[in-house]
Design a protein around this motif. Structure first.
Motif, PDB file in Angstrom:
ATOM      1  N   VAL A  52      15.298  -6.103  -1.199  1.00 14.61           N
ATOM      2  CA  VAL A  52      15.012  -7.535  -1.102  1.00 14.61           C
ATOM      3  C   VAL A  52      14.453  -7.897   0.271  1.00 14.61           C
ATOM      4  O   VAL A  52      13.538  -8.714   0.382  1.00 14.61           O
ATOM      5  N   VAL A  53      14.964  -7.293   1.319  1.00 13.99           N
ATOM      6  CA  VAL A  53      14.523  -7.654   2.668  1.00 13.99           C
ATOM      7  C   VAL A  53      13.200  -6.995   3.061  1.00 13.99           C
ATOM      8  O   VAL A  53      12.603  -7.376   4.057  1.00 13.99           O
ATOM      9  N   LYS A  54      12.729  -6.041   2.276  1.00 13.09           N
ATOM     10  CA  LYS A  54      11.453  -5.374   2.572  1.00 13.09           C
ATOM     11  C   LYS A  54      10.304  -6.142   1.936  1.00 13.09           C
ATOM     12  O   LYS A  54       9.739  -5.737   0.931  1.00 13.09           O
ATOM     13  N   VAL A  55       9.962  -7.271   2.549  1.00 10.60           N
ATOM     14  CA  VAL A  55       8.882  -8.116   2.051  1.00 10.60           C
ATOM     15  C   VAL A  55       7.643  -7.911   2.906  1.00 10.60           C
ATOM     16  O   VAL A  55       7.733  -7.718   4.118  1.00 10.60           O
ATOM     17  N   GLU A  56       6.492  -7.936   2.256  1.00  9.75           N
ATOM     18  CA  GLU A  56       5.203  -7.782   2.932  1.00  9.75           C
ATOM     19  C   GLU A  56       4.319  -8.957   2.531  1.00  9.75           C
ATOM     20  O   GLU A  56       4.661  -9.710   1.615  1.00  9.75           O
ATOM     21  N   SER A  57       3.178  -9.090   3.213  1.00  7.76           N
ATOM     22  CA  SER A  57       2.215 -10.111   2.811  1.00  7.76           C
ATOM     23  C   SER A  57       0.820  -9.504   2.753  1.00  7.76           C
ATOM     24  O   SER A  57       0.517  -8.545   3.457  1.00  7.76           O
ATOM     25  N   ASP A  58      -0.020 -10.107   1.902  1.00  9.87           N
ATOM     26  CA  ASP A  58      -1.404  -9.656   1.823  1.00  9.87           C
ATOM     27  C   ASP A  58      -2.259 -10.496   2.773  1.00  9.87           C
ATOM     28  O   ASP A  58      -1.728 -11.290   3.558  1.00  9.87           O
ATOM     29  N   LEU A  59      -3.551 -10.370   2.709  1.00 13.25           N
ATOM     30  CA  LEU A  59      -4.449 -11.074   3.629  1.00 13.25           C
ATOM     31  C   LEU A  59      -4.363 -12.596   3.482  1.00 13.25           C
ATOM     32  O   LEU A  59      -4.586 -13.328   4.435  1.00 13.25           O
ATOM     33  N   GLU A  60      -4.038 -13.077   2.285  1.00 10.40           N
ATOM     34  CA  GLU A  60      -3.899 -14.517   2.060  1.00 10.40           C
ATOM     35  C   GLU A  60      -2.498 -15.014   2.400  1.00 10.40           C
ATOM     36  O   GLU A  60      -2.224 -16.199   2.323  1.00 10.40           O
ATOM     37  N   GLY A  61      -1.593 -14.100   2.740  1.00  9.94           N
ATOM     38  CA  GLY A  61      -0.233 -14.469   3.074  1.00  9.94           C
ATOM     39  C   GLY A  61       0.715 -14.458   1.894  1.00  9.94           C
ATOM     40  O   GLY A  61       1.884 -14.803   2.033  1.00  9.94           O
TER      41      GLY A  61
END
Length: 89
Positions: A52-61
């Motif tokens: 759950v804590v391993k969150v990422e974001s893409d170029l748009e956020g």
């Protein structure tokens, strides 16, 4: 509970899970803090905390949890009324 948002004074480029409760999770992303309820996003309920804590974001956020194969668009968190949820198993 419904998804909610609050504006933060500082902006971070990297999303972060800041709290996990019995009702859902809190995520800071794109300069705002969002509450993601288990009732709206059941993929997180009962999931391993480390996933759950391993969150990422893409170029748009937009948010992505690779270990859970889960994605949430920031626009859906900012304006949940525009995006009715339909859970599909």
């Amino acid at each position: 509970m419904k998804a909610g948002t609050s504006i933060l004074l500082t902006k971070s480029d990297k999303p972060e899970v800041t709290n996990v409760s019995q009702f859902g999770i809190w995520v800071v992303a794109g300069g705002s803090e969002f509450f993601i309820s288990y009732s709206d996003y059941p993929v997180f309920e009962g999931a391993p905390l480390l996933s759950v804590v391993k969150v990422e974001s893409d170029l748009e956020g937009n948010l992505h949890w690779p270990e859970l194969d889960a994605d949430i668009e920031l626009e859906a968190l900012k304006n949940p009324e525009k995006y009715p949820l339909q859970y599909m198993a």
